[in-house]
Scaffold this active site. Structure first.
Site, PDB file in Angstrom:
ATOM      1  N   THR A 147       0.864  -1.178   0.000  1.00  0.00           N
ATOM      2  CA  THR A 147       0.000   0.000   0.000  1.00  0.00           C
ATOM      3  C   THR A 147       0.901   1.228   0.000  1.00  0.00           C
ATOM      4  O   THR A 147       1.469   1.599   1.032  1.00  0.00           O
ATOM      5  CB  THR A 147      -0.915   0.001   1.240  1.00  0.00           C
ATOM      6  OG1 THR A 147      -1.705  -1.181   1.201  1.00  0.00           O
ATOM      7  CG2 THR A 147      -1.836   1.212   1.237  1.00  0.00           C
ATOM      8  N   LYS A 163      -7.050   1.313  -3.261  1.00  0.00           N
ATOM      9  CA  LYS A 163      -6.650   0.704  -1.989  1.00  0.00           C
ATOM     10  C   LYS A 163      -6.687   1.742  -0.859  1.00  0.00           C
ATOM     11  O   LYS A 163      -7.197   1.464   0.237  1.00  0.00           O
ATOM     12  CB  LYS A 163      -5.236   0.116  -2.131  1.00  0.00           C
ATOM     13  CG  LYS A 163      -4.579  -0.325  -0.843  1.00  0.00           C
ATOM     14  CD  LYS A 163      -5.222  -1.556  -0.217  1.00  0.00           C
ATOM     15  CE  LYS A 163      -4.513  -1.930   1.076  1.00  0.00           C
ATOM     16  NZ  LYS A 163      -5.078  -3.092   1.734  1.00  0.00           N
TER      17      LYS A 163
END
Lengths: 292, 292
Positions: free
Chosen positions: B95, B171
């Site tokens: 991420t 995300k």
């Protein structure tokens, strides 16, 4: 058991609830402040009264689905309660302040009338399909009589105990959480949109995976389309509810910064002339702020 | 087709992903900054390398699951990319900021290496059960080779197109929405608690009805119990992600007041010494503010 029911408030939610009660075999007399809303119910077998007091039968039941605290107080007056009298019951389904519910319950008790707080989570079509959810609170005996009247109209029946304001607290918390879901989608979709990810692409993914529930799917569709014209719940009613949330949380000293943010979104939407839109239009504020 | 995979980053998420790749018949060489984390994977048939460069096979694949932007840049260096070389592929599952993904993709291109952004939504046990969700973005050819490697590890596979930062935007949006779900439950449950409605009663109703999804059920359980000791995702990682959300939204000029609120909750939790708790502990800040 068939009950003599005075039904007060024929709004978008009240009308299908009254229709269910008629279907379930109760003797229903309707009253609405604005006339001309009763025809479909009269066709189904209801009677209509000229005043709340005329609608009531001594020892019978009132079911009220009204717009706000003031409307409940103006409709279910002392004269009405006096006529309903000892052994009467008021099932109060409006979204009102917990503090108002407590004051009403006290006043009802003085006339020997039971009071049950029974706010409902359901869009009108969900009432007709009898798949909504109901929160109740109040004195056990009153709830016992209320249950067979209202439980058949919903799928989920949740009893939050004897303290009469409890169900209203839960209803306000729920409407707050629904509005918060709108804000989070609006911020996420708008960040996506300006980063090159189409609003719908993000909507499709999240409502099929992490947030696969009707709340996100239904409101999210309006938010990704930026179209708030189909009004399920008018924006000023949403503002009323968020103000009630902040009032209730102030009473018990719980700072709710997210509720404040949502209240201001709704207030701003009204300032911008969006009071005829669905309350989901609070999401438009995020796009405005991003210069879209 | 079996691939030669250099797997970098054996954290709580990386380890089960690497295990799936071994199970699926790939030739996996693992590397982790902190040694001693590879034993279970070696037992399953992996090799271990002393450096990222040693892990790589020319023309092969890198799969990286690292803690943050800096770790990706420090691990997949120019020397590593030079060895991987023309025809190589990097599947980047960390991420990270969309802007970082774009810069990395450019640098990879210079060495003839494909770059696919492939962040995953899954707790470790969901990786093992292969029920998580994956977002991908990047050049079509790179995605074509990446898909049979990573898709078998998840249930949902969502392609957000050619723009390489897109999957990272999604995300970040998702982690923002998860944190927002925590805040809304914390405010609702705390208003309930101080109004006499037990936290669990509200949790039970909402997670059976309006918010019946694992996100609300799982995080909500920790929040109604006020117990954040079981760490699925450490609080400082949550702060990192919310900072990335605000960075990405600043880049495209989208004010996100709810994301700001969440960032400050996480920052405050760290200031109060809660950095060893799960990131759900941001909810504790609501109780603190209410004097509980």
């Amino acid at each position: 058991m068939s009950e003599k029911i005075a039904f007060m408030g024929l709004g978008t939610l009240g009308t299908p609830i009254a229709a269910n009660l008629i279907q379930d075999g109760h003797e229903v007399t309707v009253w609405n402040r604005t006339p001309g809303k009763a025809q479909s119910l009269l066709d189904q077998g209801a009677s209509e009264a000229d005043s709340p007091k005329d609608a009531v039968t001594p020892g019978g039941v009132i079911v009220s689905v009204l717009a706000n605290d003031a409307a409940v107080k103006e409709t279910v007056t002392k004269e009405v309660l006096e006529k309903l009298g000892e052994g009467g019951l008021h099932i109060s389904m409006s979204t009102i302040a917990p503090a108002t519910a407590r004051r009403l319950a006290e006043m009802h008790e003085w006339y020997g009338v039971g009071y049950v707080a029974a706010p409902i989570f359901a869009r009108p079509e969900a009432v007709t399909a009898r798949i909504g959810n109901l929160c109740v609170s109040g004195e056990a005996k009153a709830k016992e009589r209320a249950r067979p009247i209202i439980a058949p109209s919903v799928k989920g029946f949740f009893d939050f105990g004897d303290e009469v304001g409890a169900a209203n607290v839960v209803k306000l918390a729920g409407n707050f959480m629904i509005a918060a879901s709108m804000e989070m989608m609006a911020e996420a979709f708008t960040m996506g949109e300006k980063s090159g990810v189409p609003r719908q692409a993000m909507y499709d993914m999240f409502t099929q995976t992490l947030f696969a529930t009707p709340i996100f799917q239904g409101y999210g569709r309006m938010i990704h389309q930026n179209n708030y014209e189909t009004v399920g719940f008018k924006l000023p009613l949403g503002l009323k509810d968020l103000n009630l949330v902040l009032e209730a949380s102030s009473d018990v000293q719980v700072p709710m910064p997210l509720a404040n943010l949502l209240r201001d979104r709704l207030l701003s939407a009204i300032a911008k002339g969006r009071d005829n839109l669905d309350w989901t239009a609070l999401a438009q504020g995020v796009s405005d702020d991003a210069g879209l």
